[in-house]
Design a protein around this motif. Structure first.
Motif, PDB file in Angstrom:
ATOM      1  N   PHE A   1       0.856  -1.179   0.000  1.00  0.00           N
ATOM      2  CA  PHE A   1       0.000   0.000   0.000  1.00  0.00           C
ATOM      3  C   PHE A   1       0.897   1.235   0.000  1.00  0.00           C
ATOM      4  CE2 PHE A   1      -3.202  -2.984   1.058  1.00  0.00           C
ATOM      5  CZ  PHE A   1      -4.438  -2.373   0.904  1.00  0.00           C
ATOM      6  N   HIS A   2       0.347   2.374  -0.387  1.00  0.00           N
ATOM      7  CA  HIS A   2       1.085   3.635  -0.341  1.00  0.00           C
ATOM      8  C   HIS A   2       0.201   4.700   0.309  1.00  0.00           C
ATOM      9  CE1 HIS A   2      -1.148   3.882  -4.153  1.00  0.00           C
ATOM     10  NE2 HIS A   2      -1.257   5.166  -3.867  1.00  0.00           N
ATOM     11  N   GLU A   3       0.853   5.677   0.903  1.00  0.00           N
ATOM     12  CA  GLU A   3       0.123   6.738   1.583  1.00  0.00           C
ATOM     13  C   GLU A   3      -0.513   7.672   0.561  1.00  0.00           C
ATOM     14  OE1 GLU A   3       1.378  10.575   4.084  1.00  0.00           O
ATOM     15  OE2 GLU A   3       1.994   8.674   5.022  1.00  0.00           O
ATOM     16  N   GLU A   4      -1.805   7.868   0.713  1.00  0.00           N
ATOM     17  CA  GLU A   4      -2.517   8.790  -0.151  1.00  0.00           C
ATOM     18  C   GLU A   4      -2.674  10.151   0.525  1.00  0.00           C
ATOM     19  OE1 GLU A   4      -6.611   7.959  -1.711  1.00  0.00           O
ATOM     20  OE2 GLU A   4      -5.443   7.124  -3.358  1.00  0.00           O
ATOM     21  N   MET A   5      -2.907  10.145   1.836  1.00  0.00           N
ATOM     22  CA  MET A   5      -2.979  11.378   2.607  1.00  0.00           C
ATOM     23  C   MET A   5      -2.793  11.052   4.077  1.00  0.00           C
ATOM     24  SD  MET A   5      -7.055  12.333   2.723  1.00  0.00           S
ATOM     25  CE  MET A   5      -7.437  11.920   1.041  1.00  0.00           C
ATOM     26  N   SER A   6      -2.379  12.076   4.835  1.00  0.00           N
ATOM     27  CA  SER A   6      -2.206  11.877   6.266  1.00  0.00           C
ATOM     28  C   SER A   6      -2.277  13.212   6.986  1.00  0.00           C
ATOM     29  CB  SER A   6      -0.875  11.182   6.567  1.00  0.00           C
ATOM     30  OG  SER A   6       0.205  12.018   6.203  1.00  0.00           O
ATOM     31  N   ALA A   7      -2.520  13.136   8.268  1.00  0.00           N
ATOM     32  CA  ALA A   7      -2.530  14.281   9.175  1.00  0.00           C
ATOM     33  C   ALA A   7      -2.227  13.723  10.558  1.00  0.00           C
ATOM     34  CB  ALA A   7      -3.888  14.980   9.143  1.00  0.00           C
ATOM     35  N   ASP A   8      -2.209  14.552  11.548  1.00  0.00           N
ATOM     36  CA  ASP A   8      -1.932  14.084  12.907  1.00  0.00           C
ATOM     37  C   ASP A   8      -2.995  13.062  13.330  1.00  0.00           C
ATOM     38  OD1 ASP A   8      -0.758  13.903  15.470  1.00  0.00           O
ATOM     39  OD2 ASP A   8      -2.191  15.376  16.244  1.00  0.00           O
ATOM     40  N   GLY A   9      -2.575  11.840  13.586  1.00  0.00           N
ATOM     41  CA  GLY A   9      -3.487  10.798  14.040  1.00  0.00           C
ATOM     42  C   GLY A   9      -4.295  10.135  12.947  1.00  0.00           C
ATOM     43  N   PHE A  10      -3.895  10.311  11.692  1.00  0.00           N
ATOM     44  CA  PHE A  10      -4.680   9.796  10.577  1.00  0.00           C
ATOM     45  C   PHE A  10      -3.768   9.478   9.396  1.00  0.00           C
ATOM     46  CE2 PHE A  10      -6.223  11.226   6.412  1.00  0.00           C
ATOM     47  CZ  PHE A  10      -7.324  10.422   6.218  1.00  0.00           C
ATOM     48  N   VAL A  11      -4.014   8.348   8.752  1.00  0.00           N
ATOM     49  CA  VAL A  11      -3.348   8.051   7.488  1.00  0.00           C
ATOM     50  C   VAL A  11      -4.308   7.250   6.617  1.00  0.00           C
ATOM     51  CG1 VAL A  11      -2.207   5.922   8.263  1.00  0.00           C
ATOM     52  CG2 VAL A  11      -1.231   7.224   6.379  1.00  0.00           C
ATOM     53  N   SER A  12      -4.355   7.589   5.340  1.00  0.00           N
ATOM     54  CA  SER A  12      -5.165   6.866   4.370  1.00  0.00           C
ATOM     55  C   SER A  12      -4.216   6.217   3.376  1.00  0.00           C
ATOM     56  CB  SER A  12      -6.121   7.825   3.651  1.00  0.00           C
ATOM     57  OG  SER A  12      -6.867   7.120   2.681  1.00  0.00           O
ATOM     58  N   LEU A  13      -4.314   4.890   3.265  1.00  0.00           N
ATOM     59  CA  LEU A  13      -3.444   4.116   2.387  1.00  0.00           C
ATOM     60  C   LEU A  13      -4.245   3.547   1.226  1.00  0.00           C
ATOM     61  CD1 LEU A  13      -1.595   2.122   5.181  1.00  0.00           C
ATOM     62  CD2 LEU A  13      -0.826   4.215   4.060  1.00  0.00           C
ATOM     63  N   ALA A  14      -3.609   3.469   0.074  1.00  0.00           N
ATOM     64  CA  ALA A  14      -4.249   2.920  -1.118  1.00  0.00           C
ATOM     65  C   ALA A  14      -3.304   1.923  -1.764  1.00  0.00           C
ATOM     66  CB  ALA A  14      -4.587   4.040  -2.093  1.00  0.00           C
ATOM     67  N   ARG A  15      -3.871   1.099  -2.625  1.00  0.00           N
ATOM     68  CA  ARG A  15      -3.079   0.148  -3.408  1.00  0.00           C
ATOM     69  C   ARG A  15      -3.793  -0.050  -4.735  1.00  0.00           C
ATOM     70  NH1 ARG A  15      -2.004  -5.395  -4.596  1.00  0.00           N
ATOM     71  NH2 ARG A  15       0.182  -5.897  -4.287  1.00  0.00           N
ATOM     72  N   ASP A  16      -3.066   0.026  -5.803  1.00  0.00           N
ATOM     73  CA  ASP A  16      -3.661  -0.152  -7.121  1.00  0.00           C
ATOM     74  C   ASP A  16      -4.370  -1.507  -7.198  1.00  0.00           C
ATOM     75  OD1 ASP A  16      -2.611   2.286  -7.878  1.00  0.00           O
ATOM     76  OD2 ASP A  16      -0.850   1.422  -8.872  1.00  0.00           O
ATOM     77  N   GLY A  17      -5.581  -1.484  -7.709  1.00  0.00           N
ATOM     78  CA  GLY A  17      -6.327  -2.710  -7.924  1.00  0.00           C
ATOM     79  C   GLY A  17      -7.095  -3.249  -6.737  1.00  0.00           C
ATOM     80  N   VAL A  18      -6.946  -2.649  -5.557  1.00  0.00           N
ATOM     81  CA  VAL A  18      -7.618  -3.175  -4.374  1.00  0.00           C
ATOM     82  C   VAL A  18      -9.072  -2.707  -4.288  1.00  0.00           C
ATOM     83  CG1 VAL A  18      -7.635  -3.145  -1.837  1.00  0.00           C
ATOM     84  CG2 VAL A  18      -5.517  -3.556  -3.055  1.00  0.00           C
ATOM     85  N   GLY A  19      -9.352  -1.466  -4.667  1.00  0.00           N
ATOM     86  CA  GLY A  19     -10.722  -0.985  -4.679  1.00  0.00           C
ATOM     87  C   GLY A  19     -11.192  -0.303  -3.414  1.00  0.00           C
TER      88      GLY A  19
END
Length: 132
Positions: free
Chosen positions: A28-46
């Motif tokens: 997975f790779h980080e798409e966005m983050s802030a203090d206490g938060f991270v959103s991860l994505a991966r191609d093809g996962v949906g």
């Protein structure tokens, strides 16, 4: 309803530890983050995999703020479960459930991330409902 994207949000004590684990071992790779938060994505996962720090003031509903991700399993279907098992064991991941096959054709194993989130790797060895 037209759904354009989906995500799974999990409350954990150490957001960075869970994010690093999923990034390193599940691509997975980080798409966005802030203090206490991270959103991860991966191609093809949906879907995005989101980690939120337990107690985060912005978490709604408020009743969930102190709860941790428990009692759920994040599952990833793969093409070669034996190769993935060997790769993750060689990397030293904590195996929560060794590889096994259910009568309905689900071959799987589970690992635990540093916060105890269970990630299941699965491959169907025959179609659901087809018992051999």
């Amino acid at each position: 309803m037209h759904i354009t994207k989906s995500a799974i949000s999990l409350n954990v004590e150490d957001v960075s530890a869970s994010a690093a684990f999923v990034t390193q071992h599940f691509d997975f790779h980080e798409e966005m983050s802030a203090d206490g938060f991270v959103s991860l994505a991966r191609d093809g996962v949906g879907f995005n995999l989101i980690f939120l720090r337990t107690g985060l003031a912005s978490l709604q509903p408020e009743s969930l703020r102190t709860q941790r991700a428990q009692g759920l399993i994040v599952a990833f279907e793969v093409d070669d479960i034996d190769a993935e098992y060997a790769r993750l064991v060689a990397a030293g991941l904590p195996i929560a459930t060794p590889i096994q096959t259910e009568p309905w054709g689900e071959r799987f194993f589970q690992v635990a991330d540093p916060n105890g989130v269970i990630l299941q790797v699965v491959q169907w060895v025959h179609g659901p409902g087809e018992v051999s």
